[in-house]
Write a protein that holds these residues in place. Structure first.
Motif, PDB file in Angstrom:
ATOM      1  N   ILE A 148       0.838  -1.194   0.000  1.00  0.00           N
ATOM      2  CA  ILE A 148       0.000   0.000   0.000  1.00  0.00           C
ATOM      3  C   ILE A 148       0.875   1.247   0.000  1.00  0.00           C
ATOM      4  O   ILE A 148       1.599   1.521   0.961  1.00  0.00           O
ATOM      5  N   ASP A 149       0.799   1.999  -1.101  1.00  0.00           N
ATOM      6  CA  ASP A 149       1.597   3.222  -1.244  1.00  0.00           C
ATOM      7  C   ASP A 149       0.880   4.148  -2.224  1.00  0.00           C
ATOM      8  O   ASP A 149       1.405   4.467  -3.289  1.00  0.00           O
ATOM      9  N   ALA A 150      -0.334   4.564  -1.873  1.00  0.00           N
ATOM     10  CA  ALA A 150      -1.134   5.419  -2.743  1.00  0.00           C
ATOM     11  C   ALA A 150      -1.653   6.595  -1.938  1.00  0.00           C
ATOM     12  O   ALA A 150      -1.007   7.020  -0.981  1.00  0.00           O
ATOM     13  N   ASP A 151      -2.812   7.160  -2.314  1.00  0.00           N
ATOM     14  CA  ASP A 151      -3.352   8.307  -1.589  1.00  0.00           C
ATOM     15  C   ASP A 151      -3.595   7.942  -0.122  1.00  0.00           C
ATOM     16  O   ASP A 151      -4.197   6.926   0.184  1.00  0.00           O
ATOM     17  N   LYS A 152      -3.115   8.790   0.757  1.00  0.00           N
ATOM     18  CA  LYS A 152      -3.069   8.457   2.177  1.00  0.00           C
ATOM     19  C   LYS A 152      -4.446   8.420   2.843  1.00  0.00           C
ATOM     20  O   LYS A 152      -4.658   7.658   3.784  1.00  0.00           O
ATOM     21  N   VAL A 153      -5.378   9.243   2.363  1.00  0.00           N
ATOM     22  CA  VAL A 153      -6.690   9.310   3.014  1.00  0.00           C
ATOM     23  C   VAL A 153      -7.439   7.983   2.922  1.00  0.00           C
ATOM     24  O   VAL A 153      -8.341   7.705   3.718  1.00  0.00           O
ATOM     25  N   ASN A 154      -7.062   7.142   1.972  1.00  0.00           N
ATOM     26  CA  ASN A 154      -7.725   5.841   1.809  1.00  0.00           C
ATOM     27  C   ASN A 154      -6.919   4.687   2.389  1.00  0.00           C
ATOM     28  O   ASN A 154      -7.260   3.523   2.155  1.00  0.00           O
ATOM     29  N   TYR A 155      -5.881   4.975   3.152  1.00  0.00           N
ATOM     30  CA  TYR A 155      -5.020   3.906   3.661  1.00  0.00           C
ATOM     31  C   TYR A 155      -5.801   2.831   4.430  1.00  0.00           C
ATOM     32  O   TYR A 155      -5.587   1.638   4.220  1.00  0.00           O
ATOM     33  N   THR A 156      -6.674   3.239   5.322  1.00  0.00           N
ATOM     34  CA  THR A 156      -7.422   2.248   6.094  1.00  0.00           C
ATOM     35  C   THR A 156      -8.346   1.446   5.191  1.00  0.00           C
ATOM     36  O   THR A 156      -8.493   0.225   5.364  1.00  0.00           O
ATOM     37  N   ASN A 157      -8.958   2.090   4.202  1.00  0.00           N
ATOM     38  CA  ASN A 157      -9.801   1.368   3.238  1.00  0.00           C
ATOM     39  C   ASN A 157      -8.982   0.345   2.463  1.00  0.00           C
ATOM     40  O   ASN A 157      -9.420  -0.796   2.254  1.00  0.00           O
ATOM     41  N   TYR A 158      -7.788   0.755   2.033  1.00  0.00           N
ATOM     42  CA  TYR A 158      -6.922  -0.181   1.311  1.00  0.00           C
ATOM     43  C   TYR A 158      -6.531  -1.363   2.200  1.00  0.00           C
ATOM     44  O   TYR A 158      -6.479  -2.515   1.747  1.00  0.00           O
ATOM     45  N   TYR A 159      -6.236  -1.073   3.452  1.00  0.00           N
ATOM     46  CA  TYR A 159      -5.874  -2.143   4.376  1.00  0.00           C
ATOM     47  C   TYR A 159      -7.018  -3.136   4.544  1.00  0.00           C
ATOM     48  O   TYR A 159      -6.811  -4.359   4.465  1.00  0.00           O
ATOM     49  N   GLU A 160      -8.214  -2.636   4.766  1.00  0.00           N
ATOM     50  CA  GLU A 160      -9.370  -3.509   4.979  1.00  0.00           C
ATOM     51  C   GLU A 160      -9.647  -4.387   3.758  1.00  0.00           C
ATOM     52  O   GLU A 160      -9.902  -5.592   3.890  1.00  0.00           O
ATOM     53  N   LYS A 161      -9.579  -3.808   2.578  1.00  0.00           N
ATOM     54  CA  LYS A 161      -9.865  -4.582   1.365  1.00  0.00           C
ATOM     55  C   LYS A 161      -8.739  -5.576   1.070  1.00  0.00           C
ATOM     56  O   LYS A 161      -8.977  -6.681   0.576  1.00  0.00           O
ATOM     57  N   SER A 162      -7.514  -5.184   1.398  1.00  0.00           N
ATOM     58  CA  SER A 162      -6.386  -6.106   1.228  1.00  0.00           C
ATOM     59  C   SER A 162      -6.504  -7.292   2.172  1.00  0.00           C
ATOM     60  O   SER A 162      -6.204  -8.438   1.791  1.00  0.00           O
ATOM     61  N   MET A 163      -6.946  -7.050   3.398  1.00  0.00           N
ATOM     62  CA  MET A 163      -7.156  -8.142   4.338  1.00  0.00           C
ATOM     63  C   MET A 163      -8.175  -9.133   3.791  1.00  0.00           C
ATOM     64  O   MET A 163      -8.030 -10.354   3.967  1.00  0.00           O
ATOM     65  N   GLU A 164      -9.193  -8.638   3.135  1.00  0.00           N
ATOM     66  CA  GLU A 164     -10.200  -9.507   2.530  1.00  0.00           C
ATOM     67  C   GLU A 164      -9.606 -10.350   1.404  1.00  0.00           C
ATOM     68  O   GLU A 164      -9.909 -11.542   1.266  1.00  0.00           O
ATOM     69  N   LEU A 165      -8.721  -9.757   0.630  1.00  0.00           N
ATOM     70  CA  LEU A 165      -8.187 -10.429  -0.561  1.00  0.00           C
ATOM     71  C   LEU A 165      -6.994 -11.327  -0.255  1.00  0.00           C
ATOM     72  O   LEU A 165      -6.685 -12.224  -1.043  1.00  0.00           O
ATOM     73  N   LEU A 166      -6.328 -11.129   0.878  1.00  0.00           N
ATOM     74  CA  LEU A 166      -5.168 -11.946   1.211  1.00  0.00           C
ATOM     75  C   LEU A 166      -5.571 -13.296   1.801  1.00  0.00           C
ATOM     76  O   LEU A 166      -6.576 -13.411   2.486  1.00  0.00           O
ATOM     77  N   ARG A 167      -4.731 -14.257   1.546  1.00  0.00           N
ATOM     78  CA  ARG A 167      -4.883 -15.571   2.177  1.00  0.00           C
ATOM     79  C   ARG A 167      -4.349 -15.523   3.588  1.00  0.00           C
ATOM     80  O   ARG A 167      -3.607 -14.605   3.970  1.00  0.00           O
ATOM     81  N   SER A 168      -4.678 -16.531   4.382  1.00  0.00           N
ATOM     82  CA  SER A 168      -4.075 -16.673   5.701  1.00  0.00           C
ATOM     83  C   SER A 168      -2.568 -16.858   5.528  1.00  0.00           C
ATOM     84  O   SER A 168      -2.122 -17.663   4.709  1.00  0.00           O
ATOM     85  N   GLY A 169      -1.777 -16.119   6.269  1.00  0.00           N
ATOM     86  CA  GLY A 169      -0.330 -16.162   6.111  1.00  0.00           C
ATOM     87  C   GLY A 169       0.202 -15.124   5.145  1.00  0.00           C
ATOM     88  O   GLY A 169       1.417 -14.975   5.005  1.00  0.00           O
ATOM     89  N   GLY A 170      -0.719 -14.393   4.481  1.00  0.00           N
ATOM     90  CA  GLY A 170      -0.311 -13.343   3.565  1.00  0.00           C
ATOM     91  C   GLY A 170       0.187 -12.122   4.316  1.00  0.00           C
ATOM     92  O   GLY A 170      -0.036 -11.969   5.519  1.00  0.00           O
ATOM     93  N   VAL A 171       0.867 -11.234   3.593  1.00  0.00           N
ATOM     94  CA  VAL A 171       1.526 -10.082   4.193  1.00  0.00           C
ATOM     95  C   VAL A 171       1.033  -8.786   3.573  1.00  0.00           C
ATOM     96  O   VAL A 171       0.906  -8.685   2.353  1.00  0.00           O
ATOM     97  N   ILE A 172       0.770  -7.797   4.419  1.00  0.00           N
ATOM     98  CA  ILE A 172       0.461  -6.450   3.964  1.00  0.00           C
ATOM     99  C   ILE A 172       1.602  -5.533   4.377  1.00  0.00           C
ATOM    100  O   ILE A 172       2.023  -5.532   5.534  1.00  0.00           O
TER     101      ILE A 172
END
Length: 225
Positions: A148-172
């Motif tokens: 995650i390295d984009a517009d900062k105001v959406n950082y938490t949104n990016y984190y939440e959606k990435s958590m949904e898309l990552l597998r168990s053991g995946g890294v953000i």
């Protein structure tokens, strides 16, 4: 005084210099892309620190990662780093609302190596919409790493959606997590507040194990349980 600095920036910290010399190994394509970005783009400071890319590549090797979310393209340096670290059948989905920097500098350099370039899917448009589309397509749990390295105001949104898309053991990996040290100040602008909120959200998230470190411009690492 605490130093928060990307390795390519001008500084006088001998510890950063020492760590840089014994950490960073870039391919010729990466060296060319970094050089061209720093010399030719007016917003050169948006370029991620190569030490951050080494960390991400190391995690991909460690977890045998193949599929990567690259949120924020700029000149394509991060996408290139992940593509170099994944196997031939891997894929990096790199997303940004603006491809001008990529077209000006990065695309022609990356395309010099077709074996690497074919692993990258550059998508123009809102990262939020791209991530939502991937979720709608049933890709939840299919990705190994998100950067995650984009517009900062959406950082938490990016984190939440990435958590949904990552597998168990995946890294953000959340870059700019210290924002040149601004996150520790009492008065914060909107972007800095958003980074601080994301850092606190990650720390409190029971779905992941995480740590925040002073490397580059700050890096928050979260492992999905």
């Amino acid at each position: 005084m605490t130093t928060v600095s990307k390795s390519y920036e001008s500084h006088e910290d001998p510890v950063i210099d020492y760590c840089t010399k014994l950490t960073i190994k870039m391919s010729p394509l990466q060296e060319e892309l970094q050089k061209e970005t720093l010399e030719k783009h007016e917003r050169r400071g948006m370029l991620g620190g190569p030490e951050i890319f080494v960390i991400g590549q190391s995690f991909l090797n460690l977890i045998h990662g193949k599929n990567v979310l690259d949120i924020g393209t700029f000149t394509g340096a991060s996408a290139l780093a992940w593509a170099l670290a994944i196997p031939e059948d891997g894929k990096v989905i790199s997303m940004d609302v603006d491809h001008s920097a990529l077209d000006q500098i990065g695309r022609s350099i990356i395309e010099k190596c077709s074996k690497t370039a074919h692993k990258i899917d550059f998508r123009l448009g809102s990262a939020i919409e791209t991530l939502d589309k991937l979720i709608a397509e049933g890709k939840s749990g299919k990705f190994d790493l998100a950067f995650i390295d984009a517009d900062k105001v959406n950082y938490t949104n990016y984190y939440e959606k990435s958590m949904e898309l990552l597998r168990s053991g995946g890294v953000i990996l959340v870059d700019n997590a210290l924002w040149d040290g601004a996150v520790v100040k009492t008065e914060k602008d909107e972007a800095t507040k958003a980074i601080d909120e994301c850092n606190r959200r990650i720390f409190a998230d029971e779905r992941s194990n995480s740590f925040l470190i002073n490397v580059g411009d700050g890096l928050h690492v979260a492992f999905k349980k």
